[in-house]
Design a protein around this motif. Structure first.
Motif, PDB file in Angstrom:
ATOM      1  N   VAL A  46       0.845  -1.198   0.000  1.00  0.00           N
ATOM      2  CA  VAL A  46       0.000   0.000   0.000  1.00  0.00           C
ATOM      3  C   VAL A  46       0.880   1.248   0.000  1.00  0.00           C
ATOM      4  CG1 VAL A  46      -1.682   1.348   1.326  1.00  0.00           C
ATOM      5  CG2 VAL A  46      -1.993  -1.116   1.063  1.00  0.00           C
ATOM      6  N   LEU A  47       1.918   1.251   0.817  1.00  0.00           N
ATOM      7  CA  LEU A  47       2.827   2.400   0.867  1.00  0.00           C
ATOM      8  C   LEU A  47       3.583   2.565  -0.450  1.00  0.00           C
ATOM      9  CD1 LEU A  47       4.142   2.092   4.525  1.00  0.00           C
ATOM     10  CD2 LEU A  47       2.417   3.677   3.628  1.00  0.00           C
ATOM     11  N   LEU A  48       3.938   1.464  -1.081  1.00  0.00           N
ATOM     12  CA  LEU A  48       4.584   1.514  -2.392  1.00  0.00           C
ATOM     13  C   LEU A  48       3.637   2.147  -3.418  1.00  0.00           C
ATOM     14  CD1 LEU A  48       7.119   0.733  -4.010  1.00  0.00           C
ATOM     15  CD2 LEU A  48       6.012  -1.455  -4.470  1.00  0.00           C
ATOM     16  N   LEU A  49       2.382   1.770  -3.366  1.00  0.00           N
ATOM     17  CA  LEU A  49       1.386   2.361  -4.248  1.00  0.00           C
ATOM     18  C   LEU A  49       1.252   3.862  -3.954  1.00  0.00           C
ATOM     19  CD1 LEU A  49      -0.777   2.037  -6.434  1.00  0.00           C
ATOM     20  CD2 LEU A  49      -2.399   1.415  -4.625  1.00  0.00           C
ATOM     21  N   GLY A  50       1.325   4.229  -2.694  1.00  0.00           N
ATOM     22  CA  GLY A  50       1.268   5.644  -2.313  1.00  0.00           C
ATOM     23  C   GLY A  50       2.427   6.430  -2.902  1.00  0.00           C
ATOM     24  N   ARG A  51       3.621   5.834  -2.899  1.00  0.00           N
ATOM     25  CA  ARG A  51       4.777   6.501  -3.520  1.00  0.00           C
ATOM     26  C   ARG A  51       4.570   6.640  -5.024  1.00  0.00           C
ATOM     27  NH1 ARG A  51       7.546   3.708   0.481  1.00  0.00           N
ATOM     28  NH2 ARG A  51       8.140   1.965  -0.837  1.00  0.00           N
ATOM     29  N   ARG A  52       3.992   5.624  -5.621  1.00  0.00           N
ATOM     30  CA  ARG A  52       3.709   5.674  -7.063  1.00  0.00           C
ATOM     31  C   ARG A  52       2.742   6.814  -7.382  1.00  0.00           C
ATOM     32  NH1 ARG A  52       0.339   1.048  -9.634  1.00  0.00           N
ATOM     33  NH2 ARG A  52      -0.464   2.233 -11.363  1.00  0.00           N
ATOM     34  N   ILE A  53       1.733   6.984  -6.538  1.00  0.00           N
ATOM     35  CA  ILE A  53       0.764   8.068  -6.727  1.00  0.00           C
ATOM     36  C   ILE A  53       1.449   9.420  -6.551  1.00  0.00           C
ATOM     37  CG2 ILE A  53      -1.338   9.146  -5.798  1.00  0.00           C
ATOM     38  CD1 ILE A  53      -1.865   6.522  -7.338  1.00  0.00           C
ATOM     39  N   ALA A  54       2.312   9.546  -5.541  1.00  0.00           N
ATOM     40  CA  ALA A  54       3.031  10.802  -5.306  1.00  0.00           C
ATOM     41  C   ALA A  54       3.925  11.145  -6.500  1.00  0.00           C
ATOM     42  CB  ALA A  54       3.851  10.712  -4.027  1.00  0.00           C
ATOM     43  N   GLU A  55       4.584  10.158  -7.049  1.00  0.00           N
ATOM     44  CA  GLU A  55       5.435  10.378  -8.224  1.00  0.00           C
ATOM     45  C   GLU A  55       4.590  10.809  -9.419  1.00  0.00           C
ATOM     46  OE1 GLU A  55       7.515   6.683  -8.681  1.00  0.00           O
ATOM     47  OE2 GLU A  55       8.815   7.072  -6.953  1.00  0.00           O
ATOM     48  N   TRP A  56       3.428  10.206  -9.570  1.00  0.00           N
ATOM     49  CA  TRP A  56       2.516  10.547 -10.650  1.00  0.00           C
ATOM     50  C   TRP A  56       2.088  12.011 -10.514  1.00  0.00           C
ATOM     51  CZ3 TRP A  56      -1.792   6.504 -11.973  1.00  0.00           C
ATOM     52  CH2 TRP A  56      -2.373   6.808 -13.199  1.00  0.00           C
ATOM     53  N   MET A  57       1.780  12.422  -9.292  1.00  0.00           N
ATOM     54  CA  MET A  57       1.371  13.805  -9.040  1.00  0.00           C
ATOM     55  C   MET A  57       2.515  14.768  -9.361  1.00  0.00           C
ATOM     56  SD  MET A  57      -0.828  13.208  -5.547  1.00  0.00           S
ATOM     57  CE  MET A  57      -1.320  14.914  -5.325  1.00  0.00           C
ATOM     58  N   ASP A  58       3.716  14.421  -8.944  1.00  0.00           N
ATOM     59  CA  ASP A  58       4.878  15.271  -9.235  1.00  0.00           C
ATOM     60  C   ASP A  58       5.094  15.407 -10.740  1.00  0.00           C
ATOM     61  OD1 ASP A  58       5.356  15.652  -6.530  1.00  0.00           O
ATOM     62  OD2 ASP A  58       6.947  14.124  -6.429  1.00  0.00           O
ATOM     63  N   ARG A  59       4.956  14.303 -11.440  1.00  0.00           N
ATOM     64  CA  ARG A  59       5.134  14.305 -12.899  1.00  0.00           C
ATOM     65  C   ARG A  59       4.093  15.194 -13.568  1.00  0.00           C
ATOM     66  NH1 ARG A  59       5.851   9.213 -13.003  1.00  0.00           N
ATOM     67  NH2 ARG A  59       3.784   8.589 -13.637  1.00  0.00           N
ATOM     68  N   CYS A  87      -5.217  18.839 -15.541  1.00  0.00           N
ATOM     69  CA  CYS A  87      -4.206  18.505 -14.540  1.00  0.00           C
ATOM     70  C   CYS A  87      -4.766  18.687 -13.131  1.00  0.00           C
ATOM     71  CB  CYS A  87      -2.971  19.370 -14.749  1.00  0.00           C
ATOM     72  SG  CYS A  87      -1.655  19.013 -13.585  1.00  0.00           S
ATOM     73  N   TYR A  88      -5.464  19.774 -12.899  1.00  0.00           N
ATOM     74  CA  TYR A  88      -6.068  20.052 -11.600  1.00  0.00           C
ATOM     75  C   TYR A  88      -7.037  18.935 -11.203  1.00  0.00           C
ATOM     76  CZ  TYR A  88      -8.987  22.408  -8.106  1.00  0.00           C
ATOM     77  OH  TYR A  88      -9.692  22.727  -6.970  1.00  0.00           O
ATOM     78  N   ALA A  89      -7.897  18.544 -12.132  1.00  0.00           N
ATOM     79  CA  ALA A  89      -8.868  17.487 -11.842  1.00  0.00           C
ATOM     80  C   ALA A  89      -8.162  16.159 -11.544  1.00  0.00           C
ATOM     81  CB  ALA A  89      -9.842  17.337 -13.007  1.00  0.00           C
ATOM     82  N   LYS A  90      -7.115  15.867 -12.297  1.00  0.00           N
ATOM     83  CA  LYS A  90      -6.355  14.637 -12.050  1.00  0.00           C
ATOM     84  C   LYS A  90      -5.681  14.684 -10.680  1.00  0.00           C
ATOM     85  CE  LYS A  90      -5.279  13.334 -16.822  1.00  0.00           C
ATOM     86  NZ  LYS A  90      -4.180  13.216 -17.824  1.00  0.00           N
ATOM     87  N   LEU A  91      -5.090  15.825 -10.356  1.00  0.00           N
ATOM     88  CA  LEU A  91      -4.436  15.956  -9.055  1.00  0.00           C
ATOM     89  C   LEU A  91      -5.418  15.785  -7.910  1.00  0.00           C
ATOM     90  CD1 LEU A  91      -1.906  18.869  -9.681  1.00  0.00           C
ATOM     91  CD2 LEU A  91      -1.357  16.480  -9.168  1.00  0.00           C
ATOM     92  N   LYS A  92      -6.611  16.356  -8.054  1.00  0.00           N
ATOM     93  CA  LYS A  92      -7.626  16.193  -7.008  1.00  0.00           C
ATOM     94  C   LYS A  92      -7.975  14.727  -6.831  1.00  0.00           C
ATOM     95  CE  LYS A  92     -11.256  18.691  -6.661  1.00  0.00           C
ATOM     96  NZ  LYS A  92     -12.452  19.515  -6.885  1.00  0.00           N
ATOM     97  N   LEU A  94      -6.104  12.067  -7.621  1.00  0.00           N
ATOM     98  CA  LEU A  94      -4.958  11.369  -7.048  1.00  0.00           C
ATOM     99  C   LEU A  94      -4.776  11.715  -5.578  1.00  0.00           C
ATOM    100  CD1 LEU A  94      -2.512  11.756 -10.056  1.00  0.00           C
ATOM    101  CD2 LEU A  94      -3.547   9.611  -9.250  1.00  0.00           C
ATOM    102  N   LEU A  95      -5.080  12.933  -5.204  1.00  0.00           N
ATOM    103  CA  LEU A  95      -4.980  13.339  -3.807  1.00  0.00           C
ATOM    104  C   LEU A  95      -5.970  12.559  -2.939  1.00  0.00           C
ATOM    105  CD1 LEU A  95      -3.522  15.216  -1.867  1.00  0.00           C
ATOM    106  CD2 LEU A  95      -5.259  16.934  -2.330  1.00  0.00           C
ATOM    107  N   ARG A  96      -7.166  12.319  -3.461  1.00  0.00           N
ATOM    108  CA  ARG A  96      -8.143  11.509  -2.707  1.00  0.00           C
ATOM    109  C   ARG A  96      -7.622  10.088  -2.500  1.00  0.00           C
ATOM    110  NH1 ARG A  96     -12.001  14.527  -5.760  1.00  0.00           N
ATOM    111  NH2 ARG A  96     -12.108  12.920  -7.345  1.00  0.00           N
ATOM    112  N   ILE A  97      -6.981   9.524  -3.501  1.00  0.00           N
ATOM    113  CA  ILE A  97      -6.407   8.185  -3.357  1.00  0.00           C
ATOM    114  C   ILE A  97      -5.285   8.218  -2.320  1.00  0.00           C
ATOM    115  CG2 ILE A  97      -5.086   6.359  -4.507  1.00  0.00           C
ATOM    116  CD1 ILE A  97      -6.662   7.034  -7.067  1.00  0.00           C
ATOM    117  N   GLN A  98      -4.462   9.250  -2.379  1.00  0.00           N
ATOM    118  CA  GLN A  98      -3.375   9.401  -1.417  1.00  0.00           C
ATOM    119  C   GLN A  98      -3.924   9.502   0.010  1.00  0.00           C
ATOM    120  OE1 GLN A  98      -0.883  12.884  -1.939  1.00  0.00           O
ATOM    121  NE2 GLN A  98       0.841  11.562  -2.440  1.00  0.00           N
ATOM    122  N   GLN A  99      -5.009  10.227   0.181  1.00  0.00           N
ATOM    123  CA  GLN A  99      -5.625  10.355   1.502  1.00  0.00           C
ATOM    124  C   GLN A  99      -6.171   9.009   1.972  1.00  0.00           C
ATOM    125  OE1 GLN A  99      -8.309  13.552   0.502  1.00  0.00           O
ATOM    126  NE2 GLN A  99      -6.960  15.083   1.401  1.00  0.00           N
TER     127      GLN A  99
END
Length: 110
Positions: A46-59, A87-92, A94-99
């Motif tokens: 799960v934490l690995l997936l969280g890092r993947r999401i964070a990297e996606w957001m940064d990209r 981009c804004y909609a995607k970030l929102k 991805l942020l929900r998934i991160q939360q």
């Protein structure tokens, strides 16, 4: 939420943006994977997936950096604004998934 502050003023209150179908299909897969990992209890995965999401957001943010700069200066073209809204909609999203990942990680530690 800090990621979204860069986009303040981009969308009017209540404005909705329909995300591309391919992105939604990817998110369906990510959500399914997260659901499975939550039920298996594999915190590491799960934490690995969280890092993947964070990297996606940064990209995503890196990809629209020039457009963000133009928008903040009031010089964004209509095409740049459309790209920023996506981009804004995607970030929102991805942020929900991160939360959700964060909630899962803290729930198991309690």
């Amino acid at each position: 939420m800090e990621e979204l502050k860069k986009f303040e003023g981009l969308m009017v209150p209540g404005e909705k943006y329909v995300l591309p179908e391919i992105f939604m299909m990817e998110m369906l897969e990510v959500n399914s994977q997260l659901f499975t990992l939550e039920h298996v209890g594999d915190e590491g995965a799960v934490l690995l997936l969280g890092r993947r999401i964070a990297e996606w957001m940064d990209r995503l943010e890196d990809e629209v950096s020039p457009e963000l700069a133009a928008f903040s200066q009031g010089k964004a073209t209509p095409a740049q604004v459309v790209l920023l809204k996506e981009c804004y909609a995607k970030l929102k999203y991805l942020l929900r998934i991160q939360q959700r990942i964060s909630t899962f990680a803290t729930r198991d530690k309690a």
